[in-house]
Design an enzyme around this catalytic site. Structure first.
Site, PDB file in Angstrom:
ATOM      1  CG  ASP A 191      56.766   4.712  67.892  1.00 23.22           C
ATOM      2  OD1 ASP A 191      55.996   5.062  66.987  1.00 23.22           O
ATOM      3  OD2 ASP A 191      57.936   4.322  67.704  1.00 23.22           O
TER       4      ASP A 191
HETATM    5  N1  URA Z   1      60.929   7.402  65.608  1.00 24.75           N
HETATM    6  C1  URA Z   1      60.494   6.292  66.200  1.00 24.75           C
HETATM    7  O1  URA Z   1      60.955   5.182  65.911  1.00 24.75           O
HETATM    8  N2  URA Z   1      59.530   6.414  67.130  1.00 24.75           N
HETATM    9  C2  URA Z   1      58.997   7.600  67.505  1.00 24.75           C
HETATM   10  O2  URA Z   1      58.125   7.647  68.372  1.00 24.75           O
HETATM   11  C3  URA Z   1      59.483   8.746  66.868  1.00 24.75           C
HETATM   12  C4  URA Z   1      60.459   8.636  65.909  1.00 24.75           C
END
Ligand code: URA
Length: 242
Positions: A106
């Site tokens: 993310d």
């Molecule tokens: N899980 C998440 O919630 N975000 C990420 O970036 C990776 C795994």
């Protein structure tokens, strides 16, 4: 290793076009093992021959593998019209190689991101069938406990019907921090699983992927090529961390 045309090899680094390579050869600036290359179509074994341009060794490896410490604030994408992506951290000659991030983090997640132009390997690492463990460090609101660990280990069903594979949860310290191990990579998965347990994630960082561990020498935004050992371990799908 098969013999490859020199113009193709040099152009595949993304630093020069085929036309530019022809010109470099014509100007006598390209050498293979210290011998000037006469014709762009001459062939060599890239694994055995040292190719130089203007005396500088050029890495003609067929694929590039980079470990990036992704900082918060960048998209794990190859391009975006409005926002900066992780590729913006790389020099032009690497951006031209068609590298892509293997899996997404993310925008606000930090940590290990593998960038490569090796499509088949990237695909393998992402396949749920390959069970490549990804380990995340999370800080949450509240504290995680044994019940949370059991819920993740049992394979959670999330509100929207998403069924997760069994996952690992190891509380750290007073439980406001933990390690989460996933074998898949569904959208916002760590955040959604912990939010479903009433422990929203405040900070998330990926520490490892299969045998690849985030290099502690890399500050957020820094990257380095994988070592040959790291590439070999990824290819073997080796479980233990390097
Ligand atoms: N899980 C998440 O919630 N975000 C990420 O970036 C990776 C795994």
């Amino acid at each position: 290793m098969a013999l490859e045309r020199l113009d193709k090899l040099l152009a595949s680094t993304g630093r020069w076009s085929r036309r530019e390579v022809k010109e470099l050869v014509r100007q006598g600036r390209v050498q293979a093992d210290g011998v000037p290359v006469r014709r762009p179509e001459d062939k060599c074994d890239p694994a055995a021959v040292c190719v130089t341009v203007d005396g500088q060794a050029v890495d003609c490896a067929p694929f590039v593998y980079l470990m990036l410490h992704k900082p918060a604030g960048l998209l794990s994408a190859t391009e975006d019209r409005r926002q900066r992506t992780v590729l913006d951290l790389l020099p032009e000659h690497l951006r031209r190689r068609g590298l892509f991030p293997v899996g997404r983090l993310d925008k606000d997640t930090e940590g290990l991101l593998l960038l490569t132009d090796d499509g088949p390997l990237g695909h393998e690492l992402l396949s749920p069938k390959k069970h490549v463990d990804k380990v995340y460090y999370a800080r949450v609101d509240g504290t995680v406990d044994r019940e949370d660990a059991e819920a993740l280990a049992g394979g959670m069903s999330l509100g929207d019907g998403l069924r997760c594979l069994p996952a690992g949860l190891e509380p750290l310290g007073d439980g406001s921090e933990c390690l989460v191990t996933l074998r898949e990579g569904k959208y916002h998965q760590v955040k959604r699983m912990l939010a479903a347990r009433g422990k929203p994630v405040r900070y998330l960082k990926r520490l490892s992927m299969g045998p690849l561990r985030l290099d502690p020498e890399l500050a957020p935004g820094e990257w380095r090529p994988l070592t040959p050992e790291e590439v070999a371990a990824l290819r073997r799908g080796q479980g233990e961390l390097l």
